[in-house]
Design a protein around this motif. Sequence first.
Motif, mmCIF file in Angstrom:
data_model
loop_
_atom_site.group_PDB
_atom_site.id
_atom_site.type_symbol
_atom_site.label_atom_id
_atom_site.label_comp_id
_atom_site.label_asym_id
_atom_site.label_seq_id
_atom_site.Cartn_x
_atom_site.Cartn_y
_atom_site.Cartn_z
ATOM 1 N N MET A 53 -4.222 -0.957 -11.812
ATOM 2 C CA MET A 53 -3.107 -1.459 -11.031
ATOM 3 C C MET A 53 -3.186 -1.116 -9.548
ATOM 4 O O MET A 53 -2.169 -1.154 -8.883
ATOM 5 C CB MET A 53 -1.810 -0.888 -11.595
ATOM 6 C CG MET A 53 -1.350 -1.532 -12.844
ATOM 7 S SD MET A 53 -0.535 -3.032 -12.377
ATOM 8 C CE MET A 53 0.088 -3.578 -13.891
ATOM 9 N N PRO A 54 -4.332 -0.777 -8.996
ATOM 10 C CA PRO A 54 -4.372 -0.472 -7.561
ATOM 11 C C PRO A 54 -4.238 -1.720 -6.684
ATOM 12 O O PRO A 54 -4.085 -1.614 -5.482
ATOM 13 C CB PRO A 54 -5.735 0.183 -7.364
ATOM 14 C CG PRO A 54 -6.565 -0.265 -8.500
ATOM 15 C CD PRO A 54 -5.623 -0.537 -9.638
ATOM 16 N N VAL A 55 -4.279 -2.895 -7.279
ATOM 17 C CA VAL A 55 -4.185 -4.123 -6.497
ATOM 18 C C VAL A 55 -2.738 -4.424 -6.101
ATOM 19 O O VAL A 55 -2.469 -4.960 -5.030
ATOM 20 C CB VAL A 55 -4.783 -5.300 -7.302
ATOM 21 C CG1 VAL A 55 -4.615 -6.600 -6.561
ATOM 22 C CG2 VAL A 55 -6.239 -5.038 -7.617
ATOM 23 N N LEU A 56 -1.782 -4.069 -6.944
ATOM 24 C CA LEU A 56 -0.377 -4.384 -6.691
ATOM 25 C C LEU A 56 0.151 -3.788 -5.382
ATOM 26 O O LEU A 56 0.784 -4.506 -4.603
ATOM 27 C CB LEU A 56 0.483 -3.945 -7.874
ATOM 28 C CG LEU A 56 1.956 -4.309 -7.797
ATOM 29 C CD1 LEU A 56 2.129 -5.817 -7.713
ATOM 30 C CD2 LEU A 56 2.702 -3.741 -8.989
ATOM 31 N N PRO A 57 -0.091 -2.506 -5.091
ATOM 32 C CA PRO A 57 0.394 -1.993 -3.795
ATOM 33 C C PRO A 57 -0.212 -2.723 -2.596
ATOM 34 O O PRO A 57 0.455 -2.935 -1.585
ATOM 35 C CB PRO A 57 -0.031 -0.525 -3.810
ATOM 36 C CG PRO A 57 -0.150 -0.182 -5.242
ATOM 37 C CD PRO A 57 -0.641 -1.424 -5.923
ATOM 38 N N ILE A 77 -1.129 -5.901 -2.520
ATOM 39 C CA ILE A 77 -0.468 -7.204 -2.432
ATOM 40 C C ILE A 77 0.930 -7.061 -1.836
ATOM 41 O O ILE A 77 1.342 -7.859 -0.989
ATOM 42 C CB ILE A 77 -0.412 -7.877 -3.813
ATOM 43 C CG1 ILE A 77 -1.819 -8.277 -4.258
ATOM 44 C CG2 ILE A 77 0.497 -9.094 -3.793
ATOM 45 C CD1 ILE A 77 -1.902 -8.786 -5.671
ATOM 46 N N LEU A 78 1.651 -6.043 -2.266
ATOM 47 C CA LEU A 78 3.006 -5.823 -1.725
ATOM 48 C C LEU A 78 2.960 -5.492 -0.239
ATOM 49 O O LEU A 78 3.805 -5.956 0.540
ATOM 50 C CB LEU A 78 3.708 -4.718 -2.506
ATOM 51 C CG LEU A 78 4.077 -5.055 -3.947
ATOM 52 C CD1 LEU A 78 4.660 -3.825 -4.635
ATOM 53 C CD2 LEU A 78 5.025 -6.219 -4.012
ATOM 54 N N HIS A 79 1.986 -4.704 0.166
ATOM 55 C CA HIS A 79 1.844 -4.358 1.577
ATOM 56 C C HIS A 79 1.534 -5.605 2.403
ATOM 57 O O HIS A 79 2.118 -5.819 3.469
ATOM 58 C CB HIS A 79 0.741 -3.315 1.753
ATOM 59 C CG HIS A 79 0.525 -2.927 3.175
ATOM 60 N ND1 HIS A 79 -0.419 -3.539 3.976
ATOM 61 C CD2 HIS A 79 1.155 -2.019 3.966
ATOM 62 C CE1 HIS A 79 -0.365 -3.019 5.176
ATOM 63 N NE2 HIS A 79 0.580 -2.086 5.203
ATOM 64 N N ASP A 80 0.607 -6.415 1.921
ATOM 65 C CA ASP A 80 0.259 -7.642 2.640
ATOM 66 C C ASP A 80 1.447 -8.593 2.733
ATOM 67 O O ASP A 80 1.663 -9.233 3.766
ATOM 68 C CB ASP A 80 -0.910 -8.344 1.952
ATOM 69 C CG ASP A 80 -2.216 -7.564 2.072
ATOM 70 O OD1 ASP A 80 -2.283 -6.648 2.921
ATOM 71 O OD2 ASP A 80 -3.154 -7.880 1.316
ATOM 72 N N ALA A 81 2.229 -8.677 1.672
ATOM 73 C CA ALA A 81 3.416 -9.534 1.691
ATOM 74 C C ALA A 81 4.445 -9.017 2.699
ATOM 75 O O ALA A 81 5.070 -9.804 3.413
ATOM 76 C CB ALA A 81 4.034 -9.613 0.303
ATOM 77 N N ALA A 82 4.611 -7.699 2.763
ATOM 78 C CA ALA A 82 5.553 -7.121 3.723
ATOM 79 C C ALA A 82 5.100 -7.370 5.159
ATOM 80 O O ALA A 82 5.913 -7.691 6.032
ATOM 81 C CB ALA A 82 5.715 -5.628 3.467
ATOM 82 N N VAL A 83 3.817 -7.249 5.404
ATOM 83 C CA VAL A 83 3.285 -7.500 6.747
ATOM 84 C C VAL A 83 3.468 -8.964 7.117
ATOM 85 O O VAL A 83 3.883 -9.293 8.240
ATOM 86 C CB VAL A 83 1.801 -7.079 6.831
ATOM 87 C CG1 VAL A 83 1.157 -7.574 8.110
ATOM 88 C CG2 VAL A 83 1.669 -5.576 6.722
ATOM 89 N N LEU A 84 3.169 -9.866 6.201
ATOM 90 C CA LEU A 84 3.333 -11.293 6.465
ATOM 91 C C LEU A 84 4.800 -11.647 6.730
ATOM 92 O O LEU A 84 5.115 -12.430 7.633
ATOM 93 C CB LEU A 84 2.807 -12.111 5.284
ATOM 94 C CG LEU A 84 2.855 -13.619 5.431
ATOM 95 C CD1 LEU A 84 2.015 -14.069 6.612
ATOM 96 C CD2 LEU A 84 2.384 -14.285 4.156
ATOM 97 N N THR A 85 5.702 -11.046 5.980
ATOM 98 C CA THR A 85 7.134 -11.280 6.191
ATOM 99 C C THR A 85 7.571 -10.783 7.563
ATOM 100 O O THR A 85 8.327 -11.462 8.271
ATOM 101 C CB THR A 85 7.951 -10.577 5.087
ATOM 102 O OG1 THR A 85 7.534 -11.085 3.821
ATOM 103 C CG2 THR A 85 9.428 -10.798 5.267
ATOM 104 N N ALA A 86 7.084 -9.625 7.959
ATOM 105 C CA ALA A 86 7.442 -9.075 9.272
ATOM 106 C C ALA A 86 6.908 -9.955 10.404
ATOM 107 O O ALA A 86 7.623 -10.235 11.376
ATOM 108 C CB ALA A 86 6.904 -7.660 9.409
#
Length: 59
Positions: A1-5, A7-16
């Motif tokens: 499951m190291p991929v999930l963090p 993906i979440l980080h990339d999504a947060a950066v894209l949202t910002a």
Amino acid sequence: MPVLPSILHDAAVLTAITGLTYTGAVVTVAASSVLSRSPERRRDARATLTILLRRRGAR
């Protein structure tokens, strides 16, 4: 499951980045509507600002 963090980080950066870009566009159009000398440009900038700030829930 190291991929999930990751993906979440990339999504947060894209949202910002998206939020900052949208805010920059609104500020630019608002400044244009206030500072423009031509009444036609001010009118166009206000119309664009109205479109950008339209609320979806209010009817």
